[in-house]
Design a protein around this motif. Structure first.
Motif, short mmCIF file in Angstrom:
data_model
loop_
_atom_site.label_atom_id
_atom_site.label_comp_id
_atom_site.label_asym_id
_atom_site.label_seq_id
_atom_site.Cartn_x
_atom_site.Cartn_y
_atom_site.Cartn_z
N ARG A 198 0.59 11.46 -10.36
CA ARG A 198 -0.21 12.69 -10.34
C ARG A 198 0.67 13.91 -10.52
N PHE A 199 1.82 13.91 -9.86
CA PHE A 199 2.76 15.02 -9.96
C PHE A 199 3.26 15.19 -11.39
N VAL A 200 3.62 14.08 -12.04
CA VAL A 200 4.12 14.12 -13.42
C VAL A 200 3.06 14.70 -14.35
N LYS A 201 1.80 14.36 -14.11
CA LYS A 201 0.71 14.84 -14.95
C LYS A 201 0.35 16.30 -14.67
N GLY A 202 0.96 16.87 -13.63
CA GLY A 202 0.71 18.27 -13.32
C GLY A 202 -0.59 18.52 -12.60
N LEU A 203 -1.13 17.49 -11.96
CA LEU A 203 -2.36 17.67 -11.19
C LEU A 203 -2.03 18.50 -9.95
N ALA A 256 15.68 4.76 -5.69
CA ALA A 256 14.91 5.45 -6.73
C ALA A 256 15.67 6.69 -7.19
N LYS A 257 15.30 7.15 -8.38
CA LYS A 257 15.96 8.33 -8.96
C LYS A 257 14.93 9.24 -9.60
N TYR A 258 15.08 10.52 -9.35
CA TYR A 258 14.13 11.53 -9.83
C TYR A 258 14.70 12.27 -11.02
N SER A 259 13.87 12.49 -12.04
CA SER A 259 14.25 13.27 -13.20
C SER A 259 13.80 14.71 -13.03
N LEU A 260 14.75 15.64 -13.02
CA LEU A 260 14.39 17.05 -12.85
C LEU A 260 13.47 17.55 -13.95
N GLU A 261 13.66 17.06 -15.16
CA GLU A 261 12.89 17.57 -16.30
C GLU A 261 11.49 16.97 -16.37
N THR A 262 11.39 15.66 -16.23
CA THR A 262 10.08 15.01 -16.40
C THR A 262 9.29 14.94 -15.11
N GLY A 263 9.98 15.00 -13.96
CA GLY A 263 9.31 14.85 -12.68
C GLY A 263 9.06 13.41 -12.28
N GLN A 264 9.49 12.49 -13.11
CA GLN A 264 9.22 11.07 -12.85
C GLN A 264 10.25 10.44 -11.94
N VAL A 265 9.77 9.60 -11.04
CA VAL A 265 10.64 8.81 -10.18
C VAL A 265 10.73 7.40 -10.75
N THR A 266 11.94 6.93 -10.96
CA THR A 266 12.17 5.57 -11.43
C THR A 266 12.67 4.75 -10.25
N PHE A 267 11.94 3.70 -9.92
CA PHE A 267 12.32 2.82 -8.82
C PHE A 267 13.23 1.73 -9.36
N PHE A 268 14.45 1.64 -8.82
CA PHE A 268 15.41 0.64 -9.29
C PHE A 268 14.94 -0.77 -8.98
N ASP A 269 14.18 -0.91 -7.90
CA ASP A 269 13.85 -2.25 -7.38
C ASP A 269 12.54 -2.80 -7.94
N ARG A 270 11.96 -2.11 -8.89
CA ARG A 270 10.66 -2.57 -9.40
C ARG A 270 10.73 -2.75 -10.92
N GLN A 274 0.83 -1.21 0.00
CA GLN A 274 0.00 0.00 0.00
C GLN A 274 0.86 1.25 0.00
N ALA A 275 1.94 1.25 0.80
CA ALA A 275 2.82 2.41 0.87
C ALA A 275 3.51 2.66 -0.47
N LEU A 276 4.01 1.60 -1.09
CA LEU A 276 4.64 1.75 -2.40
C LEU A 276 3.64 2.27 -3.43
N ASP A 277 2.42 1.78 -3.36
CA ASP A 277 1.39 2.20 -4.30
C ASP A 277 1.08 3.69 -4.12
N LEU A 278 1.04 4.15 -2.87
CA LEU A 278 0.79 5.57 -2.61
C LEU A 278 1.90 6.43 -3.18
N LEU A 279 3.14 5.98 -3.05
CA LEU A 279 4.27 6.74 -3.59
C LEU A 279 4.22 6.78 -5.11
N ILE A 280 3.98 5.64 -5.73
CA ILE A 280 3.97 5.56 -7.19
C ILE A 280 2.82 6.37 -7.78
N LYS A 281 1.64 6.22 -7.23
CA LYS A 281 0.48 6.95 -7.76
C LYS A 281 0.58 8.44 -7.47
N GLY A 282 1.18 8.79 -6.33
CA GLY A 282 1.39 10.20 -6.03
C GLY A 282 2.32 10.83 -7.04
#
Length: 210
Positions: A25-30, A196-210, A14-22
């Motif tokens: 939303r951020f990437v989409k600019g909501l 995980a690693k964050y892209s300054l330009e896209t706003g996307q977080v890439t999880f290394f472990d998933r 559940q915690a991972l899902d909250l992080l990923i879905k959050g």
């Protein structure tokens, strides 16, 4: 293992899902953030915190994890320093979140174009050694020794920096998992440490472990 519940009201999945879905939303600019209402402040003040994740990340002003994961007050326990390094105080803070707040997920979050890593790369490639034992030199030397020294050879400076950033994330995650408190909780299946690693330009977080 990811379905294991902790003493926290959130499970690992559940915690991972909250992080990923959050982050999605951020990437989409909501623009709707997590709950930052007066009632939420009042509830947290009266009843304490129960965050669903702890995040060790960089102090870079462009990388606020509360925004990156579209979270609200009391949702994420954050530890920040230049270069997202796991020093003694940082490890102690994460141990507190893991043992006393029972967070089910710890995220080591690096990012691209990291100034601390880029500076360490320049020092490493120049063959120089930083003199003295001041905190800044110690920080850069740690990145040089544990990331830059393992990045490889015969690659472009850009690729060298990218690899060093990734290896620096791995280094901090490895240090956290050597903590007896964290290692014990991971062994019990009530905690995971993810990279995980964050892209300054896209706003996307890439999880290394998933």
């Amino acid at each position: 293992e990811n379905t294991v519940m902790t003493n926290n009201k959130f499970g690992i999945s559940q915690a991972l899902d909250l992080l990923i879905k959050g982050n999605e939303r951020f990437v989409k600019g909501l623009e709707a953030p997590g709950d930052i209402s007066f009632q939420r402040r009042k509830d947290l003040a009266e009843n304490g915190q129960s965050p669903y994740a702890a995040v060790l990340t960089c102090s870079d002003s462009r990388t606020p994890p509360e925004h990156i994961f579209n979270s609200g007050l009391g949702d994420i326990f954050v530890v920040r320093n230049a270069g997202n390094l796991a020093g003694d105080c940082d490890i102690g803070s994460i141990e507190y979140a893991a043992e006393h707040l029972c967070v089910p997920v710890v995220v080591v979050l690096g990012h691209d174009k990291c100034g601390a890593v880029s500076s360490a790369v320049d020092i490493f490639l120049s063959g120089e050694e930083l003199p003295g034992n001041d905190p800044l030199s110690a920080m850069l030397n740690e990145i040089c020794e544990n990331a830059c020294a393992k990045a490889g050879a015969d690659i472009t400076r850009e690729e060298f920096i990218k690899r060093s950033e990734d290896l620096n994330i791995e280094h901090s995650a490895d240090k956290l998992q050597k903590s007896p408190i964290i290692a014990d909780l991971v062994k019990k299946g009530t905690l995971v440490v993810v990279r995980a690693k964050y892209s300054l330009e896209t706003g996307q977080v890439t999880f290394f472990d998933r």
